[in-house]
Scaffold this motif. Structure first.
Motif, mmCIF file in Angstrom:
data_model
loop_
_atom_site.group_PDB
_atom_site.id
_atom_site.type_symbol
_atom_site.label_atom_id
_atom_site.label_comp_id
_atom_site.label_asym_id
_atom_site.label_seq_id
_atom_site.Cartn_x
_atom_site.Cartn_y
_atom_site.Cartn_z
ATOM 1 N N GLU A 188 49.496 -48.094 -119.043
ATOM 2 C CA GLU A 188 50.164 -47.555 -117.699
ATOM 3 C C GLU A 188 49.714 -49.060 -116.755
ATOM 4 O OE1 GLU A 188 52.196 -46.380 -114.442
ATOM 5 O OE2 GLU A 188 51.753 -45.616 -116.294
ATOM 6 N N TYR A 189 48.526 -49.604 -116.453
ATOM 7 C CA TYR A 189 47.578 -50.734 -115.996
ATOM 8 C C TYR A 189 48.895 -51.639 -116.262
ATOM 9 C CZ TYR A 189 44.977 -54.368 -113.829
ATOM 10 O OH TYR A 189 44.462 -55.711 -113.372
ATOM 11 N N LYS A 191 51.667 -52.109 -117.602
ATOM 12 C CA LYS A 191 53.342 -51.925 -117.271
ATOM 13 C C LYS A 191 53.273 -52.683 -115.535
ATOM 14 C CE LYS A 191 56.842 -48.504 -117.030
ATOM 15 N NZ LYS A 191 56.926 -46.651 -117.303
ATOM 16 N N LYS A 192 52.136 -52.237 -114.976
ATOM 17 C CA LYS A 192 52.192 -52.427 -113.568
ATOM 18 C C LYS A 192 52.436 -53.698 -113.030
ATOM 19 C CE LYS A 192 51.313 -47.524 -111.745
ATOM 20 N NZ LYS A 192 50.444 -46.770 -110.742
ATOM 21 N N HIS A 193 50.964 -54.428 -113.943
ATOM 22 C CA HIS A 193 50.587 -56.022 -113.237
ATOM 23 C C HIS A 193 51.050 -56.566 -114.197
ATOM 24 C CE1 HIS A 193 48.660 -53.357 -109.963
ATOM 25 N NE2 HIS A 193 47.915 -52.720 -110.974
#
Length: 197
Positions: A188-189, A191-193
């Protein structure tokens, strides 16, 4: 790694201090690329005469110590070089726990990272265990959950262990396994960053 919860096993004692990693697994056997197969070289210079004949005077070669899974030794066990092969050799031989009054720091941490439980007990307790280990079929029970070592004769002692390391051993995880627990959060991290181009 296998989870370590409760283990009952035969005890072998080596009443020597400052056993270094070069005695545990001599340098000439460090060329293997696998983590297995080191057990036959454990304490090689002490176990064998001229590299071939078993030395009858060495503790682990005595018939009463055959099949031992708990090793008791004296102070500063695992000193010397930082080779991770030392706990590998002890495990491959069949040991699941090592009890001593003190350990070299790097060796102690290498044991924990590889699922081999190092237990520090007071000098007088280790002396008792070394005496008892000379008797045929002397056994100890180790409960990691309760942090206790005990026998069937009334001996019982608690031991300290870092709570983080304790939980990893109880679950049979190394630090890579722990990373997988957080894999969804890492994904998730990323994917965002760290979006793919």
């Amino acid at each position: 790694m296998k989870p370590f919860t409760v283990h009952k096993g035969k005890v072998a004692g080596i009443d020597r201090a400052n056993i270094d990693t070069d005695q545990i697994i001599p340098k000439q056997f460090l060329k293997r690329i696998e983590r297995t197969g080191f057990g036959k070289f454990l304490f090689y210079d002490w176990r064998y005469i001229d590299g071939e004949k078993p030395n009858p005077d060495f503790e682990l070669n005595r018939p009463e110590n055959e099949g031992a899974t708990i090793l008791v030794a004296n102070e500063n066990f695992g000193c010397g070089s930082s080779r991770e092969h030392a706990p590998w050799a002890l495990q491959d031989y069949g040991f699941q726990a090592i009890i001593a009054p003190s350990f070299a720091d790097i060796f102690y941490n290498n044991c924990l990272k590889n699922g081999l439980l190092p237990i520090r007990l007071a000098k007088q307790d280790v002396e008792y265990l070394l005496r008892e280990s000379t008797k045929a079929d002397y056994e100890l029970t180790i409960s990691l959950e309760e942090q206790q070592v005990y026998d069937d004769n009334g001996f019982a002692r608690t031991f300290d262990i870092d709570p983080y390391r304790k939980q990893l051993l109880l679950k049979g995880w190394d630090e890579i396994d722990l990373t997988f627990v957080y894999e969804p959060y890492i994904a998730e991290y990323e994917k965002k960053h760290c979006p793919l181009p």
